[in-house]
Design a protein around this motif. Structure first.
Motif, mmCIF file in Angstrom:
data_model
loop_
_atom_site.group_PDB
_atom_site.id
_atom_site.type_symbol
_atom_site.label_atom_id
_atom_site.label_comp_id
_atom_site.label_asym_id
_atom_site.label_seq_id
_atom_site.Cartn_x
_atom_site.Cartn_y
_atom_site.Cartn_z
ATOM 1 N N GLY A 202 -25.200 -58.169 -28.022
ATOM 2 C CA GLY A 202 -24.022 -57.351 -27.768
ATOM 3 C C GLY A 202 -23.371 -56.797 -29.019
ATOM 4 O O GLY A 202 -22.318 -56.147 -28.949
ATOM 5 N N ALA A 203 -23.975 -57.040 -30.178
ATOM 6 C CA ALA A 203 -23.432 -56.521 -31.440
ATOM 7 C C ALA A 203 -23.856 -55.070 -31.644
ATOM 8 O O ALA A 203 -24.735 -54.549 -30.951
ATOM 9 C CB ALA A 203 -23.901 -57.383 -32.610
ATOM 10 N N MET A 204 -23.221 -54.421 -32.612
ATOM 11 C CA MET A 204 -23.556 -53.042 -32.968
ATOM 12 C C MET A 204 -23.691 -52.939 -34.484
ATOM 13 O O MET A 204 -22.868 -53.481 -35.234
ATOM 14 C CB MET A 204 -22.456 -52.071 -32.503
ATOM 15 C CG MET A 204 -22.140 -52.100 -31.020
ATOM 16 S SD MET A 204 -23.439 -51.379 -30.007
ATOM 17 C CE MET A 204 -23.265 -49.636 -30.339
ATOM 18 N N ASP A 205 -24.760 -52.277 -34.943
ATOM 19 C CA ASP A 205 -24.842 -51.897 -36.354
ATOM 20 C C ASP A 205 -24.022 -50.628 -36.519
ATOM 21 O O ASP A 205 -24.214 -49.645 -35.783
ATOM 22 C CB ASP A 205 -26.289 -51.637 -36.765
ATOM 23 C CG ASP A 205 -27.111 -52.909 -36.838
ATOM 24 O OD1 ASP A 205 -26.513 -53.974 -37.079
ATOM 25 O OD2 ASP A 205 -28.340 -52.838 -36.649
ATOM 26 N N LEU A 206 -23.109 -50.648 -37.448
ATOM 27 C CA LEU A 206 -22.182 -49.538 -37.642
ATOM 28 C C LEU A 206 -22.373 -48.945 -39.034
ATOM 29 O O LEU A 206 -22.277 -49.654 -40.040
ATOM 30 C CB LEU A 206 -20.735 -50.027 -37.484
ATOM 31 C CG LEU A 206 -19.610 -49.034 -37.783
ATOM 32 C CD1 LEU A 206 -19.693 -47.826 -36.859
ATOM 33 C CD2 LEU A 206 -18.254 -49.724 -37.651
ATOM 34 N N ILE A 207 -22.663 -47.661 -39.079
ATOM 35 C CA ILE A 207 -22.731 -46.940 -40.344
ATOM 36 C C ILE A 207 -21.438 -46.157 -40.495
ATOM 37 O O ILE A 207 -21.070 -45.354 -39.630
ATOM 38 C CB ILE A 207 -23.942 -45.988 -40.400
ATOM 39 C CG1 ILE A 207 -25.238 -46.785 -40.337
ATOM 40 C CG2 ILE A 207 -23.907 -45.147 -41.671
ATOM 41 C CD1 ILE A 207 -26.483 -45.928 -40.321
ATOM 42 N N MET A 208 -20.740 -46.398 -41.586
ATOM 43 C CA MET A 208 -19.478 -45.711 -41.872
ATOM 44 C C MET A 208 -19.676 -44.834 -43.100
ATOM 45 O O MET A 208 -20.113 -45.307 -44.150
ATOM 46 C CB MET A 208 -18.362 -46.723 -42.124
ATOM 47 C CG MET A 208 -18.156 -47.714 -41.007
ATOM 48 S SD MET A 208 -16.992 -49.050 -41.444
ATOM 49 C CE MET A 208 -15.494 -48.125 -41.738
ATOM 50 N N ILE A 234 -22.456 -52.013 -41.718
ATOM 51 C CA ILE A 234 -21.981 -53.353 -41.368
ATOM 52 C C ILE A 234 -22.400 -53.647 -39.919
ATOM 53 O O ILE A 234 -22.801 -52.738 -39.190
ATOM 54 C CB ILE A 234 -20.443 -53.498 -41.502
ATOM 55 C CG1 ILE A 234 -19.726 -52.542 -40.525
ATOM 56 C CG2 ILE A 234 -19.997 -53.250 -42.929
ATOM 57 C CD1 ILE A 234 -18.221 -52.753 -40.468
ATOM 58 N N THR A 235 -22.312 -54.909 -39.536
ATOM 59 C CA THR A 235 -22.573 -55.297 -38.149
ATOM 60 C C THR A 235 -21.272 -55.806 -37.547
ATOM 61 O O THR A 235 -20.571 -56.618 -38.159
ATOM 62 C CB THR A 235 -23.652 -56.389 -38.082
ATOM 63 O OG1 THR A 235 -24.879 -55.880 -38.607
ATOM 64 C CG2 THR A 235 -23.892 -56.810 -36.641
ATOM 65 N N VAL A 236 -20.938 -55.304 -36.366
ATOM 66 C CA VAL A 236 -19.737 -55.755 -35.662
ATOM 67 C C VAL A 236 -20.190 -56.348 -34.333
ATOM 68 O O VAL A 236 -21.084 -55.827 -33.671
ATOM 69 C CB VAL A 236 -18.735 -54.602 -35.442
ATOM 70 C CG1 VAL A 236 -18.068 -54.225 -36.744
ATOM 71 C CG2 VAL A 236 -19.414 -53.371 -34.828
ATOM 72 N N SER A 237 -19.572 -57.459 -33.950
ATOM 73 C CA SER A 237 -19.994 -58.196 -32.762
ATOM 74 C C SER A 237 -18.774 -58.514 -31.900
ATOM 75 O O SER A 237 -17.625 -58.335 -32.336
ATOM 76 C CB SER A 237 -20.696 -59.491 -33.179
ATOM 77 O OG SER A 237 -19.749 -60.398 -33.723
#
Length: 256
Positions: A202-208, A234-237
Protein backbone atom coordinates in the motif's frame (compact mmCIF):
# COMPACT_ATOMS: atom_id res chain seq x y z
CA UNK A 1 -29.13 -18.46 -42.89
CA UNK A 2 -29.08 -17.40 -46.53
CA UNK A 3 -25.87 -16.35 -48.24
CA UNK A 4 -27.16 -12.77 -48.28
CA UNK A 5 -27.68 -12.71 -44.51
CA UNK A 6 -24.19 -14.14 -44.05
CA UNK A 7 -22.76 -11.35 -46.19
CA UNK A 8 -24.81 -8.72 -44.35
CA UNK A 9 -23.59 -10.02 -40.98
CA UNK A 10 -19.98 -9.99 -42.10
CA UNK A 11 -20.12 -6.30 -43.03
CA UNK A 12 -21.95 -5.25 -39.88
CA UNK A 13 -25.52 -4.83 -41.19
CA UNK A 14 -28.07 -6.02 -38.64
CA UNK A 15 -25.22 -6.64 -36.21
CA UNK A 16 -25.21 -7.19 -32.45
CA UNK A 17 -25.18 -4.23 -30.04
CA UNK A 18 -23.29 -4.04 -26.76
CA UNK A 19 -23.94 -2.04 -23.58
CA UNK A 20 -21.83 -2.15 -20.41
CA UNK A 21 -23.35 -1.32 -17.04
CA UNK A 22 -21.05 -0.63 -14.08
CA UNK A 23 -22.09 -1.16 -10.46
CA UNK A 24 -20.50 2.24 -9.78
CA UNK A 25 -18.42 4.66 -11.81
CA UNK A 26 -16.37 6.22 -9.01
CA UNK A 27 -13.46 4.01 -7.93
CA UNK A 28 -9.99 3.93 -6.38
CA UNK A 29 -7.00 2.27 -8.06
CA UNK A 30 -6.70 -1.28 -6.76
CA UNK A 31 -10.44 -1.55 -6.17
CA UNK A 32 -12.57 -4.33 -7.69
CA UNK A 33 -14.78 -3.23 -10.59
CA UNK A 34 -18.15 -5.00 -10.93
CA UNK A 35 -20.63 -4.85 -13.76
CA UNK A 36 -22.30 -6.64 -16.62
CA UNK A 37 -22.19 -6.55 -20.39
CA UNK A 38 -25.48 -6.79 -22.24
CA UNK A 39 -25.33 -8.08 -25.82
CA UNK A 40 -28.39 -7.75 -28.03
CA UNK A 41 -28.53 -9.81 -31.19
CA UNK A 42 -29.33 -8.10 -34.45
CA UNK A 43 -31.33 -9.40 -37.39
CA UNK A 44 -28.81 -12.14 -38.16
CA UNK A 45 -27.08 -14.88 -36.22
CA UNK A 46 -23.49 -13.93 -35.36
CA UNK A 47 -20.54 -15.69 -33.74
CA UNK A 48 -18.86 -13.59 -31.04
CA UNK A 49 -15.19 -14.58 -30.83
CA UNK A 50 -14.66 -12.73 -27.53
CA UNK A 51 -15.87 -9.92 -25.33
CA UNK A 52 -13.13 -7.65 -24.02
CA UNK A 53 -12.90 -4.64 -21.74
CA UNK A 54 -10.10 -2.13 -22.37
CA UNK A 55 -9.11 0.52 -19.84
CA UNK A 56 -7.82 3.74 -21.42
CA UNK A 57 -6.56 7.17 -20.44
CA UNK A 58 -5.49 10.33 -22.24
CA UNK A 59 -1.92 11.64 -22.19
CA UNK A 60 0.18 14.39 -23.73
CA UNK A 61 2.65 13.29 -26.38
CA UNK A 62 5.36 15.45 -27.91
CA UNK A 63 6.67 14.90 -31.43
CA UNK A 64 8.99 17.38 -33.19
CA UNK A 65 8.40 19.96 -30.42
CA UNK A 66 4.64 19.76 -30.97
CA UNK A 67 2.30 18.51 -28.25
CA UNK A 68 -0.94 16.66 -28.84
CA UNK A 69 -3.35 14.46 -26.88
CA UNK A 70 -3.08 10.71 -27.42
CA UNK A 71 -4.68 7.59 -25.90
CA UNK A 72 -2.87 4.99 -23.78
CA UNK A 73 -4.05 1.47 -22.96
CA UNK A 74 -3.80 0.79 -19.22
CA UNK A 75 -5.03 -2.79 -19.29
CA UNK A 76 -7.26 -5.20 -21.21
CA UNK A 77 -9.54 -7.91 -19.84
CA UNK A 78 -11.02 -10.84 -21.78
CA UNK A 79 -14.41 -11.90 -20.46
CA UNK A 80 -15.67 -14.93 -22.38
CA UNK A 81 -14.92 -17.72 -24.79
CA UNK A 82 -16.56 -17.60 -28.22
CA UNK A 83 -20.35 -18.02 -28.47
CA UNK A 84 -23.16 -17.44 -30.94
CA UNK A 85 -25.82 -14.75 -30.47
CA UNK A 86 -29.12 -15.46 -32.18
CA UNK A 87 -31.31 -12.84 -33.86
CA UNK A 88 -32.93 -10.55 -31.25
CA UNK A 89 -31.44 -12.59 -28.39
CA UNK A 90 -30.25 -10.78 -25.25
CA UNK A 91 -27.28 -12.20 -23.35
CA UNK A 92 -25.97 -10.87 -20.03
CA UNK A 93 -22.31 -11.44 -19.11
CA UNK A 94 -21.39 -10.41 -15.52
CA UNK A 95 -17.78 -9.44 -14.86
CA UNK A 96 -15.35 -8.21 -12.25
CA UNK A 97 -11.72 -7.13 -12.45
CA UNK A 98 -9.23 -5.26 -10.32
CA UNK A 99 -8.55 -1.69 -11.34
CA UNK A 100 -4.74 -1.68 -11.75
CA UNK A 101 -2.78 0.01 -8.95
CA UNK A 102 -1.05 2.29 -11.47
CA UNK A 103 -4.28 3.61 -12.98
CA UNK A 104 -4.03 7.44 -13.16
CA UNK A 105 -6.56 9.41 -11.13
CA UNK A 106 -9.19 11.65 -12.68
CA UNK A 107 -7.69 15.11 -12.25
CA UNK A 108 -6.98 18.07 -14.48
CA UNK A 109 -7.04 17.05 -18.14
CA UNK A 110 -6.83 13.30 -17.41
CA UNK A 111 -9.82 11.19 -18.48
CA UNK A 112 -10.28 7.47 -17.78
CA UNK A 113 -12.75 5.18 -19.50
CA UNK A 114 -13.65 1.55 -20.12
CA UNK A 115 -14.21 0.54 -23.72
CA UNK A 116 -16.20 -2.64 -24.31
CA UNK A 117 -15.86 -4.53 -27.57
CA UNK A 118 -17.20 -7.62 -29.26
CA UNK A 119 -14.74 -9.36 -31.55
CA UNK A 120 -16.73 -10.51 -34.58
CA UNK A 121 -14.75 -12.01 -37.44
CA UNK A 122 -14.99 -10.04 -40.70
CA UNK A 123 -17.43 -7.57 -39.14
CA UNK A 124 -17.49 -4.03 -37.85
CA UNK A 125 -16.98 -4.78 -34.17
CA UNK A 126 -19.55 -3.03 -31.94
CA UNK A 127 -18.10 -1.06 -29.02
CA UNK A 128 -19.28 0.85 -25.95
CA UNK A 129 -17.45 3.59 -24.00
CA UNK A 130 -18.01 4.32 -20.29
CA UNK A 131 -16.12 7.07 -18.43
CA UNK A 132 -15.18 6.43 -14.81
CA UNK A 133 -13.87 8.65 -12.03
CA UNK A 134 -10.72 7.36 -10.34
CA UNK A 135 -9.98 8.80 -6.90
CA UNK A 136 -6.58 8.99 -5.16
CA UNK A 137 -5.84 6.24 -2.65
CA UNK A 138 -5.44 7.12 1.07
CA UNK A 139 -1.64 7.61 0.87
CA UNK A 140 -1.94 9.93 -2.15
CA UNK A 141 -4.72 11.81 -0.38
CA UNK A 142 -2.48 12.31 2.65
CA UNK A 143 0.30 13.70 0.42
CA UNK A 144 -2.10 16.07 -1.34
CA UNK A 145 -3.51 17.27 1.99
CA UNK A 146 0.00 17.82 3.37
CA UNK A 147 1.05 19.82 0.30
CA UNK A 148 -2.13 21.89 0.53
CA UNK A 149 -1.53 22.61 4.23
CA UNK A 150 1.96 23.83 3.33
CA UNK A 151 0.45 26.50 1.10
CA UNK A 152 0.57 24.86 -2.33
CA UNK A 153 -2.29 24.90 -4.84
CA UNK A 154 -2.72 22.41 -7.67
CA UNK A 155 -1.96 24.22 -10.91
CA UNK A 156 -2.05 21.37 -13.41
CA UNK A 157 -2.41 17.59 -13.53
CA UNK A 158 -1.86 15.59 -16.68
CA UNK A 159 -0.45 12.35 -17.99
CA UNK A 160 2.51 12.53 -20.30
CA UNK A 161 4.79 10.13 -22.10
CA UNK A 162 7.37 8.78 -19.64
CA UNK A 163 11.07 8.98 -20.24
CA UNK A 164 12.85 5.61 -20.30
CA UNK A 165 14.30 6.42 -16.87
CA UNK A 166 10.82 6.75 -15.36
CA UNK A 167 8.99 4.17 -17.46
CA UNK A 168 7.58 1.17 -15.60
CA UNK A 169 4.66 -1.01 -16.66
CA UNK A 170 2.96 1.86 -18.46
CA UNK A 171 4.57 4.14 -21.06
CA UNK A 172 3.11 7.18 -19.28
CA UNK A 173 3.34 8.97 -15.94
CA UNK A 174 0.87 11.30 -14.26
CA UNK A 175 2.40 14.55 -13.11
CA UNK A 176 0.90 16.94 -10.54
CA UNK A 177 2.19 20.51 -10.62
CA UNK A 178 1.68 22.69 -7.54
CA UNK A 179 2.50 26.37 -7.02
CA UNK A 180 3.08 28.01 -3.61
CA UNK A 181 0.39 30.62 -2.90
CA UNK A 182 0.99 31.00 0.85
CA UNK A 183 3.00 29.51 3.68
CA UNK A 184 6.76 29.01 4.19
CA UNK A 185 7.64 28.24 0.56
CA UNK A 186 5.96 31.19 -1.12
CA UNK A 187 8.72 33.26 -2.74
CA UNK A 188 11.24 30.42 -2.34
CA UNK A 189 9.89 27.98 -4.92
CA UNK A 190 8.45 28.39 -8.39
CA UNK A 191 6.64 25.08 -8.30
CA UNK A 192 6.55 21.58 -6.85
CA UNK A 193 5.90 18.60 -9.11
CA UNK A 194 4.85 15.17 -7.87
CA UNK A 195 4.79 11.76 -9.57
CA UNK A 196 3.51 8.61 -7.82
CA UNK A 197 4.35 4.95 -8.44
CA UNK A 198 2.67 2.06 -6.58
CA UNK A 199 4.92 0.12 -4.21
CA UNK A 200 4.31 -2.94 -2.05
CA UNK A 201 2.13 -2.96 1.04
CA UNK A 202 0.00 0.00 0.00
CA UNK A 203 3.02 2.32 -0.12
CA UNK A 204 3.84 4.74 -2.93
CA UNK A 205 7.20 5.74 -4.40
CA UNK A 206 7.03 9.51 -4.70
CA UNK A 207 9.24 11.58 -6.97
CA UNK A 208 9.29 15.26 -6.00
CA UNK A 209 10.75 17.87 -8.31
CA UNK A 210 11.56 20.98 -6.29
CA UNK A 211 11.86 24.00 -8.59
CA UNK A 212 13.64 26.79 -6.74
CA UNK A 213 12.89 30.41 -7.57
CA UNK A 214 15.70 32.14 -9.46
CA UNK A 215 17.44 34.91 -7.52
CA UNK A 216 19.59 37.55 -9.21
CA UNK A 217 21.75 37.04 -12.30
CA UNK A 218 23.26 33.80 -11.02
CA UNK A 219 19.81 32.45 -10.30
CA UNK A 220 18.62 33.46 -13.74
CA UNK A 221 21.53 31.63 -15.37
CA UNK A 222 20.90 28.57 -13.22
CA UNK A 223 17.25 28.58 -14.25
CA UNK A 224 18.15 29.01 -17.92
CA UNK A 225 20.46 25.99 -17.65
CA UNK A 226 17.77 24.03 -15.76
CA UNK A 227 20.06 23.74 -12.75
CA UNK A 228 17.42 25.02 -10.33
CA UNK A 229 15.40 21.79 -10.20
CA UNK A 230 16.07 18.97 -7.76
CA UNK A 231 14.52 15.53 -8.12
CA UNK A 232 13.95 13.70 -4.85
CA UNK A 233 12.68 10.12 -4.51
CA UNK A 234 11.08 8.99 -1.26
CA UNK A 235 8.67 6.23 -0.21
CA UNK A 236 5.48 7.11 1.65
CA UNK A 237 3.34 4.44 3.31
CA UNK A 238 0.15 4.21 5.38
CA UNK A 239 2.35 4.41 8.49
CA UNK A 240 3.46 7.91 7.40
CA UNK A 241 -0.07 9.27 7.10
CA UNK A 242 -0.36 10.78 10.63
CA UNK A 243 2.90 12.75 10.12
CA UNK A 244 2.81 13.19 6.34
CA UNK A 245 2.94 16.99 6.45
CA UNK A 246 6.10 16.95 8.57
CA UNK A 247 7.75 14.40 6.27
CA UNK A 248 6.94 16.29 3.08
CA UNK A 249 7.93 19.63 4.61
CA UNK A 250 11.33 18.36 5.77
CA UNK A 251 12.12 17.06 2.29
CA UNK A 252 11.16 20.35 0.60
CA UNK A 253 13.11 22.32 3.24
CA UNK A 254 16.29 20.39 2.44
CA UNK A 255 16.16 21.18 -1.28
CA UNK A 256 14.54 24.61 -1.44
Amino acid sequence: MSIFKKVFASIGIGAAAVDTKLEKDTLTAGEEVWGEVEIKGGSTEQKIDEIYLSLYTTFIKEVDDKKFTDTALIDRFRLTESFTINPNQTKIVPFSFKLPDDTPITAGKTKIWISTGLDIKNAVDPTDKDFIKVLPNPVMNAVFQAVSNLGFRLHEAECEEASYRLRRRLPIIQQFEFVPVSGPFKGRLDELELVFFPASGGAMDLIMQVDRRARGLGGFLAEALEMDETNVRITVSPADMPNMQQKISSVIQRFS
